[in-house]
Scaffold this motif. Structure first.
Motif, PDB file in Angstrom:
ATOM      1  N   UNK A   6     -28.352   6.878  -2.238  1.00 22.83           N
ATOM      2  CA  UNK A   6     -28.872   5.437  -2.526  1.00 22.83           C
ATOM      3  C   UNK A   6     -28.522   5.153  -4.309  1.00 22.83           C
ATOM      4  N   UNK A   7     -28.450   3.996  -4.346  1.00 24.16           N
ATOM      5  CA  UNK A   7     -28.037   3.145  -5.609  1.00 24.16           C
ATOM      6  C   UNK A   7     -29.067   2.512  -6.227  1.00 24.16           C
ATOM      7  N   UNK A   8     -29.577   2.753  -7.530  1.00 20.43           N
ATOM      8  CA  UNK A   8     -30.465   1.913  -8.064  1.00 20.43           C
ATOM      9  C   UNK A   8     -29.914   0.818  -9.100  1.00 20.43           C
ATOM     10  N   UNK A   9     -30.094  -0.099  -8.745  1.00 19.69           N
ATOM     11  CA  UNK A   9     -29.740  -1.315  -9.611  1.00 19.69           C
ATOM     12  C   UNK A   9     -30.647  -1.935 -10.591  1.00 19.69           C
ATOM     13  N   UNK A  10     -30.627  -1.729 -11.537  1.00 23.60           N
ATOM     14  CA  UNK A  10     -31.512  -1.871 -12.832  1.00 23.60           C
ATOM     15  C   UNK A  10     -31.186  -3.204 -13.747  1.00 23.60           C
ATOM     16  N   UNK A  11     -31.463  -4.274 -13.597  1.00 25.81           N
ATOM     17  CA  UNK A  11     -31.263  -5.406 -14.315  1.00 25.81           C
ATOM     18  C   UNK A  11     -31.773  -5.021 -15.592  1.00 25.81           C
ATOM     19  N   UNK A  12     -30.862  -5.908 -16.477  1.00 26.46           N
ATOM     20  CA  UNK A  12     -31.496  -5.925 -17.972  1.00 26.46           C
ATOM     21  C   UNK A  12     -31.351  -7.257 -18.584  1.00 26.46           C
ATOM     22  N   UNK A  13     -32.100  -7.439 -19.917  1.00 24.36           N
ATOM     23  CA  UNK A  13     -31.797  -8.637 -20.316  1.00 24.36           C
ATOM     24  C   UNK A  13     -30.928  -8.649 -21.472  1.00 24.36           C
ATOM     25  N   UNK A  14     -30.072  -7.631 -21.266  1.00 15.98           N
ATOM     26  CA  UNK A  14     -28.899  -7.808 -22.371  1.00 15.98           C
ATOM     27  C   UNK A  14     -27.612  -8.721 -21.971  1.00 15.98           C
ATOM     28  N   UNK A  15     -27.240  -9.270 -23.033  1.00 15.94           N
ATOM     29  CA  UNK A  15     -26.167 -10.571 -22.813  1.00 15.94           C
ATOM     30  C   UNK A  15     -24.783 -10.111 -23.055  1.00 15.94           C
ATOM     31  N   UNK A  40     -21.491   9.817 -14.123  1.00 18.49           N
ATOM     32  CA  UNK A  40     -20.184   9.542 -14.062  1.00 18.49           C
ATOM     33  C   UNK A  40     -19.630   8.243 -13.215  1.00 18.49           C
ATOM     34  N   UNK A  41     -20.516   7.947 -12.292  1.00 16.72           N
ATOM     35  CA  UNK A  41     -20.157   6.762 -11.398  1.00 16.72           C
ATOM     36  C   UNK A  41     -20.870   5.267 -11.916  1.00 16.72           C
ATOM     37  N   UNK A  42     -21.318   5.487 -13.175  1.00 14.00           N
ATOM     38  CA  UNK A  42     -22.201   4.280 -13.668  1.00 14.00           C
ATOM     39  C   UNK A  42     -20.981   2.916 -13.610  1.00 14.00           C
ATOM     40  N   UNK A  43     -21.576   1.784 -13.312  1.00 13.64           N
ATOM     41  CA  UNK A  43     -20.738   0.807 -13.342  1.00 13.64           C
ATOM     42  C   UNK A  43     -21.743  -0.455 -13.916  1.00 13.64           C
ATOM     43  N   UNK A  44     -21.120  -1.416 -14.380  1.00 12.39           N
ATOM     44  CA  UNK A  44     -21.586  -2.643 -14.890  1.00 12.39           C
ATOM     45  C   UNK A  44     -21.116  -4.143 -13.940  1.00 12.39           C
ATOM     46  N   UNK A  45     -22.305  -5.012 -13.920  1.00 15.49           N
ATOM     47  CA  UNK A  45     -21.706  -6.181 -13.477  1.00 15.49           C
ATOM     48  C   UNK A  45     -22.514  -7.259 -14.353  1.00 15.49           C
ATOM     49  N   UNK A  46     -22.051  -8.409 -14.244  1.00 12.69           N
ATOM     50  CA  UNK A  46     -22.560  -9.553 -14.618  1.00 12.69           C
ATOM     51  C   UNK A  46     -23.694  -9.983 -13.600  1.00 12.69           C
ATOM     52  N   UNK A  47     -24.857 -10.487 -14.122  1.00  7.39           N
ATOM     53  CA  UNK A  47     -25.721 -10.765 -13.143  1.00  7.39           C
ATOM     54  C   UNK A  47     -25.212 -11.736 -11.907  1.00  7.39           C
ATOM     55  N   UNK A  50     -22.243  -9.673  -9.355  1.00 12.19           N
ATOM     56  CA  UNK A  50     -22.332  -8.276  -8.901  1.00 12.19           C
ATOM     57  C   UNK A  50     -21.333  -7.594  -8.145  1.00 12.19           C
ATOM     58  N   UNK A  51     -20.415  -8.364  -7.400  1.00 10.98           N
ATOM     59  CA  UNK A  51     -19.406  -7.904  -6.603  1.00 10.98           C
ATOM     60  C   UNK A  51     -18.305  -7.193  -7.535  1.00 10.98           C
ATOM     61  N   UNK A  52     -18.231  -7.769  -8.959  1.00 11.62           N
ATOM     62  CA  UNK A  52     -17.310  -7.403  -9.898  1.00 11.62           C
ATOM     63  C   UNK A  52     -17.571  -6.441 -10.840  1.00 11.62           C
ATOM     64  N   UNK A  53     -17.480  -5.239 -10.428  1.00 11.09           N
ATOM     65  CA  UNK A  53     -18.297  -4.112 -11.405  1.00 11.09           C
ATOM     66  C   UNK A  53     -16.989  -3.318 -12.143  1.00 11.09           C
ATOM     67  N   UNK A  54     -17.429  -2.954 -13.462  1.00 10.67           N
ATOM     68  CA  UNK A  54     -16.800  -2.322 -14.709  1.00 10.67           C
ATOM     69  C   UNK A  54     -17.235  -0.879 -14.598  1.00 10.67           C
ATOM     70  N   UNK A  55     -16.290   0.023 -14.565  1.00 10.34           N
ATOM     71  CA  UNK A  55     -16.654   1.596 -14.659  1.00 10.34           C
ATOM     72  C   UNK A  55     -17.037   1.741 -16.193  1.00 10.34           C
ATOM     73  N   UNK A  56     -18.027   2.641 -16.418  1.00 13.09           N
ATOM     74  CA  UNK A  56     -18.513   3.069 -17.938  1.00 13.09           C
ATOM     75  C   UNK A  56     -17.709   4.137 -18.526  1.00 13.09           C
ATOM     76  N   UNK A  57     -17.534   5.276 -17.458  1.00  8.02           N
ATOM     77  CA  UNK A  57     -16.809   6.561 -17.892  1.00  8.02           C
ATOM     78  C   UNK A  57     -15.619   6.781 -17.130  1.00  8.02           C
ATOM     79  N   UNK A  71     -15.433   7.211 -22.452  1.00 11.45           N
ATOM     80  CA  UNK A  71     -15.541   5.732 -21.957  1.00 11.45           C
ATOM     81  C   UNK A  71     -14.228   5.575 -21.186  1.00 11.45           C
ATOM     82  N   UNK A  72     -14.289   4.663 -20.068  1.00 13.29           N
ATOM     83  CA  UNK A  72     -13.245   4.217 -19.263  1.00 13.29           C
ATOM     84  C   UNK A  72     -12.184   3.440 -20.156  1.00 13.29           C
ATOM     85  N   UNK A  73     -10.939   3.866 -19.973  1.00 12.29           N
ATOM     86  CA  UNK A  73      -9.911   3.559 -20.783  1.00 12.29           C
ATOM     87  C   UNK A  73      -9.716   4.007 -22.033  1.00 12.29           C
ATOM     88  N   UNK A  74     -10.381   5.296 -22.378  1.00 12.18           N
ATOM     89  CA  UNK A  74     -10.370   5.859 -23.731  1.00 12.18           C
ATOM     90  C   UNK A  74      -8.952   6.128 -24.026  1.00 12.18           C
TER      91      UNK A  74
END
Length: 84
Positions: A6-15, A40-47, A50-57, A71-74
């Protein structure tokens, strides 16, 4: 057949992506002892994109079986984060 994970999607107030990446790093550092998380599988997306995800690590496999914790792209070679 294995049970689905299962994946937990955790929205934030960050901009900004940088702020969200920083929060992801803080969560990884503070919750690293919880084996249920696969940071290791953490991704980010704009609110609204959400279909466009950016890898973090990077998460590439290292010779010792661990995964790259940088970080990704190090720049330079992959490496694991130091263990506590």
């Amino acid at each position: 057949m294995t049970a689905p994970h299962w994946i937990i999607h955790l929205p934030t107030t960050l901009t900004s992506q940088d702020a969200a990446t920083g929060l992801a790093a803080a969560l990884r550092d503070s919750l690293a002892h919880v084996t249920a998380f696969d940071f290791g599988e953490t991704t980010l997306s704009e609110e609204d994109s959400q279909h466009l995800r950016h890898r973090v690590w990077c998460d590439a496999r290292l010779d010792d079986g661990r995964r790259c914790g940088l970080r990704e792209g190090h720049p330079g070679p992959c490496g694991a984060l130091p263990t506590r």
